[in-house]
Write a protein that holds these residues in place. Structure first.
Motif, PDB file in Angstrom:
ATOM      1  N   LEU A  49       0.833  -1.214   0.000  1.00 39.91           N
ATOM      2  CA  LEU A  49       0.000   0.000   0.000  1.00 39.91           C
ATOM      3  C   LEU A  49       0.865   1.261   0.000  1.00 39.91           C
ATOM      4  N   ILE A  50       1.971   1.211   0.719  1.00 44.03           N
ATOM      5  CA  ILE A  50       2.771   2.428   0.906  1.00 44.03           C
ATOM      6  C   ILE A  50       3.663   2.717  -0.317  1.00 44.03           C
ATOM      7  N   PHE A  51       4.126   1.674  -1.013  1.00 45.34           N
ATOM      8  CA  PHE A  51       5.038   1.908  -2.146  1.00 45.34           C
ATOM      9  C   PHE A  51       4.480   2.862  -3.204  1.00 45.34           C
ATOM     10  N   PRO A  52       3.203   2.697  -3.617  1.00 41.27           N
ATOM     11  CA  PRO A  52       2.700   3.614  -4.659  1.00 41.27           C
ATOM     12  C   PRO A  52       2.569   5.071  -4.193  1.00 41.27           C
ATOM     13  N   LEU A  53       2.725   5.339  -2.889  1.00 44.80           N
ATOM     14  CA  LEU A  53       2.529   6.700  -2.371  1.00 44.80           C
ATOM     15  C   LEU A  53       3.842   7.405  -2.015  1.00 44.80           C
ATOM     16  N   ILE A  54       4.920   6.625  -1.913  1.00 43.67           N
ATOM     17  CA  ILE A  54       6.197   7.146  -1.383  1.00 43.67           C
ATOM     18  C   ILE A  54       6.695   8.398  -2.104  1.00 43.67           C
ATOM     19  N   ASP A  55       6.622   8.372  -3.430  1.00 42.84           N
ATOM     20  CA  ASP A  55       7.191   9.488  -4.199  1.00 42.84           C
ATOM     21  C   ASP A  55       6.369  10.767  -4.105  1.00 42.84           C
ATOM     22  N   LYS A  56       5.173  10.676  -3.562  1.00 44.54           N
ATOM     23  CA  LYS A  56       4.285  11.842  -3.494  1.00 44.54           C
ATOM     24  C   LYS A  56       4.422  12.595  -2.167  1.00 44.54           C
ATOM     25  N   VAL A  57       5.161  12.000  -1.188  1.00 44.08           N
ATOM     26  CA  VAL A  57       5.223  12.584   0.159  1.00 44.08           C
ATOM     27  C   VAL A  57       6.673  12.778   0.606  1.00 44.08           C
ATOM     28  N   ARG A  58       6.848  13.468   1.748  1.00 45.41           N
ATOM     29  CA  ARG A  58       8.221  13.707   2.233  1.00 45.41           C
ATOM     30  C   ARG A  58       8.804  12.418   2.831  1.00 45.41           C
ATOM     31  N   THR A  59       8.099  11.864   3.827  1.00 45.10           N
ATOM     32  CA  THR A  59       8.584  10.610   4.410  1.00 45.10           C
ATOM     33  C   THR A  59       7.432   9.625   4.565  1.00 45.10           C
ATOM     34  N   ALA A  60       7.792   8.345   4.520  1.00 47.48           N
ATOM     35  CA  ALA A  60       6.809   7.280   4.719  1.00 47.48           C
ATOM     36  C   ALA A  60       7.391   6.324   5.757  1.00 47.48           C
ATOM     37  N   HIS A  61       6.569   5.986   6.764  1.00 45.86           N
ATOM     38  CA  HIS A  61       7.028   5.099   7.826  1.00 45.86           C
ATOM     39  C   HIS A  61       6.068   3.915   7.905  1.00 45.86           C
ATOM     40  N   GLY A  62       6.615   2.713   7.883  1.00 41.96           N
ATOM     41  CA  GLY A  62       5.764   1.524   7.982  1.00 41.96           C
ATOM     42  C   GLY A  62       6.036   0.806   9.281  1.00 41.96           C
ATOM     43  N   ILE A  63       4.964   0.515  10.024  1.00 41.33           N
ATOM     44  CA  ILE A  63       5.149  -0.268  11.261  1.00 41.33           C
ATOM     45  C   ILE A  63       4.323  -1.548  11.158  1.00 41.33           C
ATOM     46  N   ASP A  64       4.827  -2.589  11.790  1.00 41.50           N
ATOM     47  CA  ASP A  64       4.116  -3.870  11.793  1.00 41.50           C
ATOM     48  C   ASP A  64       4.637  -4.712  12.950  1.00 41.50           C
ATOM     49  N   LEU A  65       3.821  -5.668  13.366  1.00 38.71           N
ATOM     50  CA  LEU A  65       4.228  -6.569  14.446  1.00 38.71           C
ATOM     51  C   LEU A  65       4.949  -7.805  13.921  1.00 38.71           C
ATOM     52  N   SER A  66       4.990  -7.960  12.590  1.00 39.53           N
ATOM     53  CA  SER A  66       5.646  -9.130  11.998  1.00 39.53           C
ATOM     54  C   SER A  66       6.994  -8.749  11.402  1.00 39.53           C
ATOM     55  N   SER A  67       8.067  -9.293  11.981  1.00 43.05           N
ATOM     56  CA  SER A  67       9.409  -8.958  11.475  1.00 43.05           C
ATOM     57  C   SER A  67       9.614  -9.540  10.083  1.00 43.05           C
ATOM     58  N   LYS A  68       8.999 -10.664   9.801  1.00 37.10           N
ATOM     59  CA  LYS A  68       9.181 -11.313   8.485  1.00 37.10           C
ATOM     60  C   LYS A  68       8.506 -10.495   7.377  1.00 37.10           C
ATOM     61  N   MET A  69       7.339  -9.932   7.681  1.00 33.33           N
ATOM     62  CA  MET A  69       6.680  -9.048   6.709  1.00 33.33           C
ATOM     63  C   MET A  69       7.593  -7.849   6.439  1.00 33.33           C
TER      64      MET A  69
END
Ligand SMILES: C[S@@+](CC[C@H](N)C(=O)[O-])C[C@H]1O[C@@H](n2cnc3c(N)ncnc32)[C@H](O)[C@@H]1O
Length: 195
Positions: A49-69
């Motif tokens: 979800l975040i990849f298609p938006l990265i170039d349009k914003v200053r910073t993108a931060h992804g958090i998740d509880l799964s280290s493998k993801m």
């Protein structure tokens, strides 16, 4: 070990990528993104979800509880200097953002009232949320109910809970994507709300 660690390797199916890209397009169509924005994707998984938006914003931060993801996301993110990740649950978050997004995470969170308040507190003034998840379903979407706390969400429930948390201009876009699975169709909504 997080349950989603087991699914990480095979997570990026054609349907899931198409779903994330459709939601990302709907976010772009409904929210004016700009290079002054810092965005958060909670439960970002492998980052589709975040990849298609990265170039349009200053910073993108992804958090998740799964280290493998997150490992898969990090592998794909080497060329994106403005993307950071963190092994973190949404309730442990301590930074604030201009836009908070997520896809298919809400039904894995037990207390949606607490989530709505946490998201409100994690936004800068005039910040926005854009959350996609299942519309009400009959319980057949998941093969196992382990870690599943809601059978989708009704518009009435979403409107009430997010309004109570303080959000205004709440907009629920229905049928933003339809997943076909086990001969059934499951629709997703995109909830937008402003601080
Ligand atoms: C169904 S997957 C969706 C992944 C990704 N958003 C996508 O659409 O492909 C749900 C993800 O939410 C994560 N998750 C569940 N509860 C969470 C929480 N409280 N905080 C952060 N991430 C969470 C899980 O580890 C999992 O990666």
């Amino acid at each position: 070990m997080n349950n989603f660690d087991n699914y990480a390797k095979d997570w990026n199916t054609e349907t899931r990528i198409k779903c994330s890209h459709t939601i990302a397009n709907s976010i772009k169509n409904n929210i004016k993104l700009n290079k002054n924005m810092d965005i958060l994707d909670f439960g970002c998984g492998t980052g589709s979800l975040i990849f298609p938006l990265i170039d349009k914003v200053r910073t993108a931060h992804g958090i998740d509880l799964s280290s493998k993801m997150l490992d898969i996301l990090k592998e794909k993110s080497k060329n994106h200097k403005n993307l950071t990740t963190e092994l973190l649950g949404i309730f442990e978050l301590s930074s604030v953002f201009d836009l908070i997004i997520s896809s298919m995470v809400m039904h894995h969170i037990e207390d949606i009232t607490k989530l709505a308040k946490k998201l409100y507190d994690s936004l800068n003034p005039n910040g926005v949320i854009a959350l996609a998840d299942l519309m009400e379903e009959d319980g057949s979407f998941h093969n196992s109910m382990d870690g599943v706390f809601s059978l989708g969400f009704s518009n009435e429930f979403l409107d009430k809970v997010f309004k109570s948390a303080g959000f205004k201009e709440i907009k629920i876009i229905e049928n933003v994507f339809t997943v076909e699975k086990n001969c059934n169709k499951y629709s997703l909504f995109l909830l937008i709300g402003k601080k």
